[in-house]
Write a protein that holds these residues in place. Structure first.
Motif, mmCIF file in Angstrom:
data_model
loop_
_atom_site.group_PDB
_atom_site.id
_atom_site.type_symbol
_atom_site.label_atom_id
_atom_site.label_comp_id
_atom_site.label_asym_id
_atom_site.label_seq_id
_atom_site.Cartn_x
_atom_site.Cartn_y
_atom_site.Cartn_z
ATOM 1 N N TYR A 16 0.879 -1.155 0.145
ATOM 2 C CA TYR A 16 -0.071 0.039 -0.090
ATOM 3 C C TYR A 16 0.802 1.256 -0.049
ATOM 4 O O TYR A 16 2.019 1.214 0.727
ATOM 5 N N THR A 17 0.335 2.223 -0.617
ATOM 6 C CA THR A 17 0.916 3.642 -0.770
ATOM 7 C C THR A 17 -0.037 4.688 -0.756
ATOM 8 O O THR A 17 -1.120 4.362 -0.620
ATOM 9 N N LYS A 18 0.201 5.952 -0.708
ATOM 10 C CA LYS A 18 -0.499 6.967 -0.689
ATOM 11 C C LYS A 18 -0.287 7.973 -1.784
ATOM 12 O O LYS A 18 0.773 8.279 -1.914
ATOM 13 N N GLU A 19 -1.251 8.451 -2.537
ATOM 14 C CA GLU A 19 -1.295 8.927 -3.687
ATOM 15 C C GLU A 19 -2.088 10.162 -3.484
ATOM 16 O O GLU A 19 -3.211 9.925 -3.338
ATOM 17 N N ASN A 20 -1.905 11.395 -3.246
ATOM 18 C CA ASN A 20 -2.717 12.555 -3.172
ATOM 19 C C ASN A 20 -3.524 12.392 -1.925
ATOM 20 O O ASN A 20 -4.492 12.801 -1.837
ATOM 21 N N GLY A 21 -2.875 11.660 -0.982
ATOM 22 C CA GLY A 21 -3.585 11.571 0.253
ATOM 23 C C GLY A 21 -4.592 10.428 0.179
ATOM 24 O O GLY A 21 -5.075 10.090 1.529
ATOM 25 N N ILE A 22 -4.608 9.561 -0.730
ATOM 26 C CA ILE A 22 -5.668 8.481 -1.099
ATOM 27 C C ILE A 22 -4.492 7.075 -0.845
ATOM 28 O O ILE A 22 -3.607 7.105 -1.685
ATOM 29 N N ARG A 23 -5.044 6.297 -0.103
ATOM 30 C CA ARG A 23 -4.424 4.902 0.101
ATOM 31 C C ARG A 23 -4.829 4.176 -1.045
ATOM 32 O O ARG A 23 -5.716 3.988 -1.465
ATOM 33 N N LYS A 24 -3.544 3.479 -1.682
ATOM 34 C CA LYS A 24 -3.694 2.873 -3.001
ATOM 35 C C LYS A 24 -2.764 1.408 -2.828
ATOM 36 O O LYS A 24 -1.719 1.378 -2.112
ATOM 37 N N GLN A 47 9.625 2.364 2.962
ATOM 38 C CA GLN A 47 8.577 2.506 3.728
ATOM 39 C C GLN A 47 8.843 2.693 5.318
ATOM 40 O O GLN A 47 8.521 3.772 6.028
ATOM 41 N N TYR A 51 8.230 6.273 7.128
ATOM 42 C CA TYR A 51 7.645 6.496 8.092
ATOM 43 C C TYR A 51 8.260 7.056 9.495
ATOM 44 O O TYR A 51 8.006 7.855 10.415
#
Length: 65
Positions: A16-24, A47, A51
């Motif tokens: 999982y990663t965040k793109e534009n504040g959305i978890r993908k 990661q 973090y």
């Protein structure tokens, strides 16, 4: 954290990663298990560093004078 999933004759690294504040959820495919293990290690190291940096930045902001 990343996982390795065997799909047919290939191996996928899932994380999982965040793109534009959305978890993908990301899937990356590799022909060999060795290549997938290497990518999994690299993703987890990135990661962990990201973090740790985020935690340090937030802590510094809370304690700045």
């Amino acid at each position: 954290m990343a996982s390795i999933v065997q799909r047919g004759g290939s191996y996928s690294v899932v994380y999982y990663t965040k793109e534009n504040g959305i978890r993908k959820q990301k899937w990356e495919s590799f022909r060999t298990e060795k290549d997938a293990l290497h990518r999994k290690y690299m993703v987890e190291q990135y990661q962990e560093m990201f973090y740790a940096y985020s935690r340090l930045t937030r802590a510094a902001e809370q304690h700045s004078f």
